[in-house]
Design a protein around this motif. Sequence first.
Motif, PDB file in Angstrom:
ATOM      1  N   SER A  79       0.892  -1.300  -0.129  1.00  0.00           N
ATOM      2  CA  SER A  79      -0.055  -0.018  -0.045  1.00  0.00           C
ATOM      3  C   SER A  79       0.741   1.127   0.032  1.00  0.00           C
ATOM      4  N   GLY A  80       2.165   1.313   0.510  1.00  0.00           N
ATOM      5  CA  GLY A  80       2.771   2.370   0.546  1.00  0.00           C
ATOM      6  C   GLY A  80       2.688   3.137   1.769  1.00  0.00           C
ATOM      7  N   GLN A  81       1.706   2.713   2.987  1.00  0.00           N
ATOM      8  CA  GLN A  81       1.080   3.152   3.889  1.00  0.00           C
ATOM      9  C   GLN A  81       1.097   2.400   5.075  1.00  0.00           C
ATOM     10  N   MET A  82       2.015   1.311   5.163  1.00  0.00           N
ATOM     11  CA  MET A  82       1.843   0.538   6.291  1.00  0.00           C
ATOM     12  C   MET A  82       3.425   0.070   6.666  1.00  0.00           C
ATOM     13  N   SER A  83       3.859   0.238   7.862  1.00  0.00           N
ATOM     14  CA  SER A  83       4.999  -0.121   8.194  1.00  0.00           C
ATOM     15  C   SER A  83       4.870  -0.938   9.454  1.00  0.00           C
ATOM     16  N   CYS A  84       6.063  -1.611  10.318  1.00  0.00           N
ATOM     17  CA  CYS A  84       5.975  -2.127  11.485  1.00  0.00           C
ATOM     18  C   CYS A  84       5.448  -1.175  12.504  1.00  0.00           C
ATOM     19  N   ALA A  85       5.975  -0.035  12.326  1.00  0.00           N
ATOM     20  CA  ALA A  85       5.464   1.053  13.490  1.00  0.00           C
ATOM     21  C   ALA A  85       4.072   1.429  13.356  1.00  0.00           C
ATOM     22  N   THR A  86       3.502   1.051  12.169  1.00  0.00           N
ATOM     23  CA  THR A  86       2.017   1.515  12.027  1.00  0.00           C
ATOM     24  C   THR A  86       1.120   0.850  13.034  1.00  0.00           C
ATOM     25  N   CYS A  87       1.429  -0.721  13.459  1.00  0.00           N
ATOM     26  CA  CYS A  87       0.695  -1.258  14.280  1.00  0.00           C
ATOM     27  C   CYS A  87       1.170  -1.391  15.428  1.00  0.00           C
ATOM     28  N   HIS A  88       2.601  -1.090  15.589  1.00  0.00           N
ATOM     29  CA  HIS A  88       3.522  -1.045  16.922  1.00  0.00           C
ATOM     30  C   HIS A  88       4.041   0.082  16.996  1.00  0.00           C
ATOM     31  N   ASP A  89       3.155   1.150  17.334  1.00  0.00           N
ATOM     32  CA  ASP A  89       3.799   2.431  17.740  1.00  0.00           C
ATOM     33  C   ASP A  89       4.426   2.726  18.883  1.00  0.00           C
ATOM     34  N   PRO A  90       5.619   3.160  18.468  1.00  0.00           N
ATOM     35  CA  PRO A  90       6.632   3.315  19.861  1.00  0.00           C
ATOM     36  C   PRO A  90       6.090   4.345  20.810  1.00  0.00           C
ATOM     37  N   ALA A  91       5.093   5.028  20.244  1.00  0.00           N
ATOM     38  CA  ALA A  91       4.408   6.131  21.274  1.00  0.00           C
ATOM     39  C   ALA A  91       3.385   5.461  22.058  1.00  0.00           C
ATOM     40  N   ASN A  92       3.186   4.127  21.884  1.00  0.00           N
ATOM     41  CA  ASN A  92       1.980   3.672  22.418  1.00  0.00           C
ATOM     42  C   ASN A  92       2.510   2.212  23.012  1.00  0.00           C
ATOM     43  N   ALA A  93       3.534   2.224  23.519  1.00  0.00           N
ATOM     44  CA  ALA A  93       4.228   0.927  24.182  1.00  0.00           C
ATOM     45  C   ALA A  93       4.443   0.034  22.859  1.00  0.00           C
ATOM     46  N   HIS A  94       4.600   0.419  21.662  1.00  0.00           N
ATOM     47  CA  HIS A  94       4.849  -0.691  20.402  1.00  0.00           C
ATOM     48  C   HIS A  94       3.575  -1.519  20.396  1.00  0.00           C
ATOM     49  N   ALA A  95       2.319  -0.821  20.605  1.00  0.00           N
ATOM     50  CA  ALA A  95       1.284  -1.345  20.351  1.00  0.00           C
ATOM     51  C   ALA A  95       0.387  -0.696  19.469  1.00  0.00           C
ATOM     52  N   GLN A  96      -0.983  -1.334  19.287  1.00  0.00           N
ATOM     53  CA  GLN A  96      -1.959  -0.476  18.216  1.00  0.00           C
ATOM     54  C   GLN A  96      -2.187   0.961  18.892  1.00  0.00           C
ATOM     55  N   THR A  97      -2.754   1.841  18.269  1.00  0.00           N
ATOM     56  CA  THR A  97      -3.251   3.318  18.734  1.00  0.00           C
ATOM     57  C   THR A  97      -4.631   3.298  18.572  1.00  0.00           C
ATOM     58  N   ASN A  98      -5.332   2.269  17.899  1.00  0.00           N
ATOM     59  CA  ASN A  98      -6.838   2.342  17.925  1.00  0.00           C
ATOM     60  C   ASN A  98      -7.515   1.494  18.622  1.00  0.00           C
ATOM     61  N   ASN A  99      -8.842   1.354  18.532  1.00  0.00           N
ATOM     62  CA  ASN A  99      -9.561  -0.001  19.100  1.00  0.00           C
ATOM     63  C   ASN A  99     -10.338  -0.635  18.470  1.00  0.00           C
ATOM     64  N   LEU A 100      -9.814  -0.935  17.315  1.00  0.00           N
ATOM     65  CA  LEU A 100     -10.164  -1.972  16.153  1.00  0.00           C
ATOM     66  C   LEU A 100      -9.593  -3.472  16.653  1.00  0.00           C
ATOM     67  N   ALA A 101     -10.487  -4.406  16.662  1.00  0.00           N
ATOM     68  CA  ALA A 101     -10.251  -5.748  17.120  1.00  0.00           C
ATOM     69  C   ALA A 101      -9.121  -6.256  16.377  1.00  0.00           C
ATOM     70  N   VAL A 102      -9.241  -6.031  15.091  1.00  0.00           N
ATOM     71  CA  VAL A 102      -7.873  -6.407  14.247  1.00  0.00           C
ATOM     72  C   VAL A 102      -7.694  -5.189  13.177  1.00  0.00           C
ATOM     73  N   GLN A 103      -6.434  -5.140  12.737  1.00  0.00           N
ATOM     74  CA  GLN A 103      -6.188  -4.107  11.993  1.00  0.00           C
ATOM     75  C   GLN A 103      -6.466  -4.307  10.397  1.00  0.00           C
ATOM     76  N   LEU A 104      -6.414  -3.383   9.629  1.00  0.00           N
ATOM     77  CA  LEU A 104      -6.669  -3.367   8.304  1.00  0.00           C
ATOM     78  C   LEU A 104      -5.450  -3.277   7.412  1.00  0.00           C
ATOM     79  N   GLY A 105      -5.191  -4.130   6.462  1.00  0.00           N
ATOM     80  CA  GLY A 105      -3.834  -4.081   5.598  1.00  0.00           C
ATOM     81  C   GLY A 105      -4.102  -4.365   4.379  1.00  0.00           C
TER      82      GLY A 105
END
Length: 417
Positions: A79-105
């Motif tokens: 997609s050119g829009q997803m990295s490891c950090a997209t789902c594992h955000d360093p600013a949120n303890a290397h976890a997701q920042t939204n409340n979706l049950a599963v992420q979209l890729g």
Amino acid sequence: MLSRQIKVGSIRQMQPARRWSHFQCALRATAALGLMLLASCGGGSSGTTTPSNAVQANELSAVAKLGEQIFRDPSLSASGQMSCATCHDPANAHAQTNNLAVQLGGPTLTTAGARSVPSLRYLSTVTPAFHFESDGTPVGGFNRDGRAQTLADQAARPILAANEMANASKADFINKLKVTPYAEQFRQVFGAGIFDNPDDAFARALFAIQRYEIEDPDFAPFDSKYDFFLAGKTNLSPAELRGLALFNNPNKGNCAACHPSAKGADGSPPLFTDFTYDNLGVPRNPDIPANSDTAYFDLGLCSRDDLSSRTDLCGAFKVPTLRNVATRRVFFHNGQFKTLRDALRFYVRRDTNPEEFYPLVGGVPDKFNDLPVAYRGNVNTTEAPYNRGPGQQPALSEADIDDLIQFLNTLTDGYQP
């Protein structure tokens, strides 16, 4: 979360103190293996990382600096829009920042995953490779089902998964990597001809990510309030102390049975996981698109090809660390619960008040409805707080849950005394 090990086949009941001693023996045995793995291209997890020996960010090796750039680069996805950090955000303890049950890729970021995102914090410390203990207890490994043996193995899956970064092949990923601004740096570190062999280049890219996750202290800062408390540098409030007592009490929360809260024998800070697996019977989550197929079940350990015949393991998932649990946006492998309070209420009221969590079928709660009926007997129903039934008092009251939440908040990184 607040649970204990799965009981598999003839696995005997172990008292928490005995299990901790037994587990530390296993860690010592696997430490040498981890060091040997690090010497190879594929790599592996290192020994315990503590604040006293953590590498400072400006001291990252050249390989780790490459790994950080790869980790954060969305151009490496379809997609050119997803990295490891997209789902594992360093600013949120290397976890997701939204409340979706599963992420979209996927190529258009519209393909849903099947499991919630685990945090990457504290994985690089002493996580052993997946194995069975002498008594049959499954231990270790990366991912929720332990199928990745190293951090490098773990990084490979999202890069190639159709519902994540969605690269069609290793070569597809490397074709993207070799036109990045840091491609020349990659050549300098791994050799001028490294891109000539996509398999070799892919292995080096995974190794770089692994080195980043091992070397960067942000992945294991050990700077929560509880760490300061253990070091004698701050005090816990009365509510936090009550929560800690409930956490450790085998007749109440019984959390420490799988999430040890005490320092290691060598004085190392606790990781709040014993790396085992448990089957909690979490309710089916209708927010996961795959669950619209009534024949589909995520079976955890036995979803692995190498464990498909082990039906006694069906429904078991890895016990996660509870560090930074208060920052999580969803809980459990299927993201069924959105708040820490709801997750804790499930633990202690699952069996006393099942109607609060499971749909009614013929007026009766359909307990453990995210497992085929044949495997529902695998669910942990013998240990506190699960050893109760309808009409009995839950192991924790609402006031107890308040105190436990206060304690769990002390496990959040970045405490300022």
